[in-house]
Design a protein around this motif. Structure first.
Motif, short mmCIF file in Angstrom:
data_model
loop_
_atom_site.label_atom_id
_atom_site.label_comp_id
_atom_site.label_asym_id
_atom_site.label_seq_id
_atom_site.Cartn_x
_atom_site.Cartn_y
_atom_site.Cartn_z
N GLY A 199 6.48 -22.27 -3.48
CA GLY A 199 6.12 -23.29 -2.18
C GLY A 199 7.37 -24.11 -2.14
O GLY A 199 7.58 -24.55 -0.97
N GLY A 200 7.95 -24.44 -3.11
CA GLY A 200 9.10 -25.18 -3.01
C GLY A 200 10.47 -24.66 -2.48
O GLY A 200 11.20 -25.05 -1.79
N VAL A 201 10.44 -23.23 -3.01
CA VAL A 201 11.43 -22.29 -2.29
C VAL A 201 11.30 -22.49 -0.74
O VAL A 201 12.17 -22.49 -0.04
CB VAL A 201 11.43 -21.08 -2.87
CG1 VAL A 201 12.55 -20.07 -2.12
CG2 VAL A 201 11.85 -21.17 -4.39
N ILE A 202 9.83 -22.05 -0.16
CA ILE A 202 9.81 -21.85 1.04
C ILE A 202 10.14 -23.47 1.90
O ILE A 202 10.68 -23.22 2.87
CB ILE A 202 8.37 -21.61 1.27
CG1 ILE A 202 8.10 -20.23 0.95
CG2 ILE A 202 7.92 -21.70 2.86
CD1 ILE A 202 6.63 -19.71 0.87
N MET A 203 9.72 -24.46 1.14
CA MET A 203 10.23 -25.72 2.07
C MET A 203 11.52 -25.90 1.99
O MET A 203 11.99 -26.45 2.88
CB MET A 203 9.23 -26.78 1.29
CG MET A 203 7.90 -26.95 1.37
SD MET A 203 7.18 -28.39 0.69
CE MET A 203 7.48 -28.45 -1.15
N LEU A 213 6.34 -28.51 5.94
CA LEU A 213 5.63 -28.17 4.83
C LEU A 213 3.98 -28.33 5.39
O LEU A 213 3.25 -27.87 4.54
CB LEU A 213 5.46 -29.52 3.87
CG LEU A 213 5.62 -30.80 4.34
CD1 LEU A 213 4.25 -31.34 4.72
CD2 LEU A 213 6.25 -31.67 3.26
N LYS A 214 3.84 -28.66 6.68
CA LYS A 214 2.52 -28.78 7.11
C LYS A 214 1.69 -27.40 7.11
O LYS A 214 0.57 -27.33 6.53
CB LYS A 214 2.42 -29.61 8.44
CG LYS A 214 1.05 -29.91 8.90
CD LYS A 214 1.10 -30.75 10.11
CE LYS A 214 -0.39 -31.09 10.73
NZ LYS A 214 -0.41 -31.94 11.54
N VAL A 215 2.27 -26.36 7.75
CA VAL A 215 1.49 -25.05 7.74
C VAL A 215 1.25 -24.60 6.37
O VAL A 215 0.27 -24.00 5.89
CB VAL A 215 2.35 -24.02 8.49
CG1 VAL A 215 1.88 -22.64 8.45
CG2 VAL A 215 2.40 -24.61 9.98
N LEU A 216 2.29 -24.45 5.28
CA LEU A 216 2.05 -24.48 4.03
C LEU A 216 0.87 -25.21 3.51
O LEU A 216 0.20 -24.61 2.67
CB LEU A 216 3.22 -24.66 3.26
CG LEU A 216 3.48 -23.68 2.07
CD1 LEU A 216 3.51 -22.49 2.37
CD2 LEU A 216 4.66 -24.09 1.11
N LEU A 217 0.61 -26.34 3.91
CA LEU A 217 -0.34 -27.09 3.13
C LEU A 217 -1.79 -26.79 3.68
O LEU A 217 -2.67 -26.54 2.93
CB LEU A 217 -0.17 -28.76 3.59
CG LEU A 217 -1.20 -29.58 3.46
CD1 LEU A 217 -1.65 -29.71 1.74
CD2 LEU A 217 -0.97 -31.05 3.88
N GLN A 262 -7.40 -19.15 -6.47
CA GLN A 262 -7.28 -20.63 -6.47
C GLN A 262 -6.09 -21.22 -6.72
O GLN A 262 -5.63 -22.01 -6.22
CB GLN A 262 -8.25 -21.23 -7.48
CG GLN A 262 -9.84 -21.02 -7.13
CD GLN A 262 -10.65 -21.57 -8.11
OE1 GLN A 262 -10.74 -22.96 -8.16
NE2 GLN A 262 -11.26 -20.76 -9.01
N ALA A 263 -5.44 -20.35 -7.51
CA ALA A 263 -3.90 -20.83 -8.16
C ALA A 263 -2.83 -20.62 -6.76
O ALA A 263 -2.10 -21.49 -6.66
CB ALA A 263 -3.33 -20.18 -9.16
N PHE A 264 -3.16 -19.54 -6.10
CA PHE A 264 -2.37 -19.21 -5.18
C PHE A 264 -2.46 -20.55 -4.06
O PHE A 264 -1.24 -21.01 -3.40
CB PHE A 264 -2.89 -18.01 -4.34
CG PHE A 264 -2.02 -17.37 -3.38
CD1 PHE A 264 -0.65 -17.93 -3.03
CD2 PHE A 264 -2.51 -16.25 -2.37
CE1 PHE A 264 -0.04 -17.28 -2.02
CE2 PHE A 264 -1.78 -15.93 -1.48
CZ PHE A 264 -0.45 -16.34 -1.19
N GLY A 265 -3.65 -20.71 -3.52
CA GLY A 265 -3.78 -21.76 -2.54
C GLY A 265 -3.16 -23.17 -3.29
O GLY A 265 -2.54 -24.02 -2.55
#
Length: 607
Positions: free
Chosen positions: A400-404, A410-414, A448-451
């Motif tokens: 997620g940090g790499v994607i951001m 970040l909103k869509v990822l959240l 669960q870890a994925f999300g």
């Protein structure tokens, strides 16, 4: 407020400047006008003197501290059921966790205020002291009360190390890298989830009753060794900045008070720390939440006078805390402008409900595995499984940090992470039943870890983006405070469900046993696991565990759905070169050029 004369310049700073290029010119000096900005001012001045080698030394020392912190977390949580069982009070597990989480919550604003009022290195010294005292008390405890006292000190040290590491990251990274570096500090969990499993199992396999003492005791040595480098590097940066004259405090009159007037200084420090507010907050929530977890095992349950007193006094103290913060607190640890900050409030309550959901199912996970899977799974394998979600959270947080960093949003990822996590919780309704397969257990944890990895890194970054640098330490503390209170509520509600439903299901599935037998089974996981897997008593106990877990998971799913709607309120911050998304200043206090597209959206979140 703390400012620099160079803010008028419209050119971005270079993070890699060596200290030889810093001259202490007037335009480079950090002006500290208020005491609570001293820590931030020193941090910005230190950022001006970091060179290539010193900044890498800081990152490496942060990594070392993060490694030992993760090793601590990856092993010591596994010892708690054994510690409580050795005192024959396994059912008090949730109460001890509630007290620990209250300390984890209330301790964060205290440490953040110390870091702001004094300095980051000084706060690390306080944290180290609490850590060592806590583990000495735990390792040498001879009763559950001594063990709980040690957990209080250990939790204070643990919460301090956690928040100080995040404050340092916020001090030295721009927003575009914030999520990745924050997640990177959790990277050691990937390794320690396996190493920690072997360490924890080796400690408890040889001596289930007392092996946990050695497991706690080794950190009396490891923690000081791991924190020494970061304290040295941060101290060097502050001394270098002071020598170059990069920080200037605006002195305010103290009304002629003597410098040796320690009583007045102590009182002033207590007021600046808002110690009374913190005490009211902690005591009020502790009484209310502990009452919920103790009610099932207390004589006469909810009608017990002590339980009634805690349930009445707890909310009264919480109300008194609110009134005090509004009317009398000169330096409230929850500033009023935080409550009006849409970005900070939305992200904090996303974490709040997410932690309620998480702890409802996680609190008794190791107990469930020990009862259901022993001896089919070894203790090491059970710990591997229990660590699956921690490893997954870390891996997907880094992703997620790499994607951001790539997308700068970040909103869509959240929102996507929250939906995926709820899917994983739903799958647990079957997987944690008495007949759930190994594959179902693992898949539910991985989903669960994925999300959850995406959720944790996006909401935490958004909370920091919502405030200016001078407020970031307290914003992190507020976010983590609300998060930990959510965890305490989740543990408390989970404990209340456990102590009320588990005895009922034991009576239902073990009709031929006496009250004394069921009390022994309820009080210790070791007593259940000692029975043969095909023993009717153990089979009935496993069924009781499964039925209780099902209720916990349904409650977890209900709380897990709420953050999806809160995520719609989070501004879609642009993650750029600035330290935050509000004032356009970098980590040294210099102005940087950022696109103006986000200004209208972020005005409502301005602090």
């Amino acid at each position: 407020m703390s400012t620099t004369l160079s803010e008028k310049k419209e050119q971005p700073s270079s993070h890699g400047n060596s200290s030889e290029h810093v001259t202490g010119r007037p335009e480079e000096v950090i002006i500290v006008e208020n005491r609570e900005e001293l820590g931030t001012g020193r941090a910005e001045a230190s950022a001006k003197v970091w060179g290539r080698y010193s900044i890498w030394a800081l990152y490496i020392s942060l990594g070392l501290a993060a490694y030992v912190y993760s090793l601590d977390y990856s092993t010591t949580y596994f010892y708690t059921p054994f510690a409580t069982s050795s005192f024959s009070v396994h059912s008090l597990l949730s109460s001890i966790e509630v007290v620990s989480q209250i300390i984890l919550a209330v301790g964060k604003p205290v440490v953040a205020r110390i870091a702001d009022l004094q300095s980051r290195p000084f706060a690390f010294t306080i944290v180290l002291t609490f850590y060592i005292v806590g583990y000495i008390l735990i390792a040498s405890s001879h009763s559950v009360s001594h063990y709980a006292a040690g957990r209080v000190f250990q939790s204070a040290g643990q919460t301090g190390l956690q928040i100080l590491s995040q404050i340092i990251v916020a001090d030295i990274t721009p927003l575009k890298w914030r999520g990745f570096v924050t997640a990177w500090l959790s990277g050691p969990f990937i390794i320690n989830s396996f190493i920690g499993s072997k360490i924890a199992s080796s400690m408890t396999n040889r001596n289930p009753a007392n092996g946990w003492r050695w497991g706690y005791g080794i950190f009396c040595i490891l923690v000081p060794v791991s924190l020494a480098p970061i304290m040295v590097v941060l101290g060097w940066g502050e001394r270098r900045a002071k020598k170059l004259g990069l920080v200037k405090r605006v002195e305010h009159s103290e009304g002629g008070a003597s410098k040796r007037d320690w009583v007045r200084k102590t009182l002033k420090f207590a007021i600046e720390m808002d110690l009374l507010g913190l005490i009211l907050f902690g005591v009020g929530w502790a009484l209310l939440l502990i009452a919920m977890t103790l009610s099932g095992g207390a004589k006469d349950g909810w009608r017990n006078p002590s339980i009634i007193a805690m349930i009445i006094v707890g909310p009264i103290i919480i109300i008194a805390f609110i009134i005090y913060e509004i009317k009398w607190a000169k330096f409230p640890f929850i500033p009023g402008h935080f409550l009006r900050n849409r970005g900070l409030m939305a992200t904090s309550f996303i974490a709040f409900f997410d932690f309620i959901s998480f702890y409802l199912t996680a609190l008794y996970l190791t107990s469930f595995l020990y009862v259901v899977k022993t001896p089919e799974w070894t203790l090491a394998e059970q710990n591997y499984f229990a660590s699956t979600q921690s490893v997954g959270l870390t891996v997907f947080a880094i992703v997620g940090g790499v994607i951001m960093r790539w997308r700068r949003r970040l909103k869509v990822l959240l929102i996507g992470g929250l939906i995926i996590r709820c899917l994983g919780v739903g799958i647990m309704i079957r997987s944690r039943g008495a007949n759930g397969s190994d594959a179902e257990l693992v898949i539910s944890q991985v989903i669960q870890a994925f999300g959850g990895g995406f959720v944790s890194i996006t909401e935490f970054t958004a909370a920091q983006a919502a405030v200016t640098h001078k407020h970031v330490a307290m914003a992190i503390a507020f976010n983590l405070l609300i998060t930990e209170v959510g965890g305490a509520i989740g543990s408390s509600v989970g404990g209340a469900i456990w102590v009320h439903l588990m005895p009922r299901y034991l009576r239902q599935y073990l009709p031929g046993t006496t009250d004394e037998q069921r009390a022994l089974l309820f009080g210790s996981i070791i007593n259940i696991a000692a029975l043969s897997p095909d023993d009717p008593i153990r089979v009935g106990a496993i069924q009781a565990y499964a039925e209780t877990m099902k209720i916990l998971i349904i409650a977890s799913l209900a709380f897990g759905l709420i953050p999806i709607f809160l995520a719609l309120l989070v501004p879609n911050y642009r993650l750029g070169d600035a330290q935050n998304a509000i004032d356009g200043l970098d980590i040294t206090g210099r102005r940087v050029d950022e696109p103006q597209e986000q200004k209208k959206e972020e005005n409502s979140a301005r602090v």
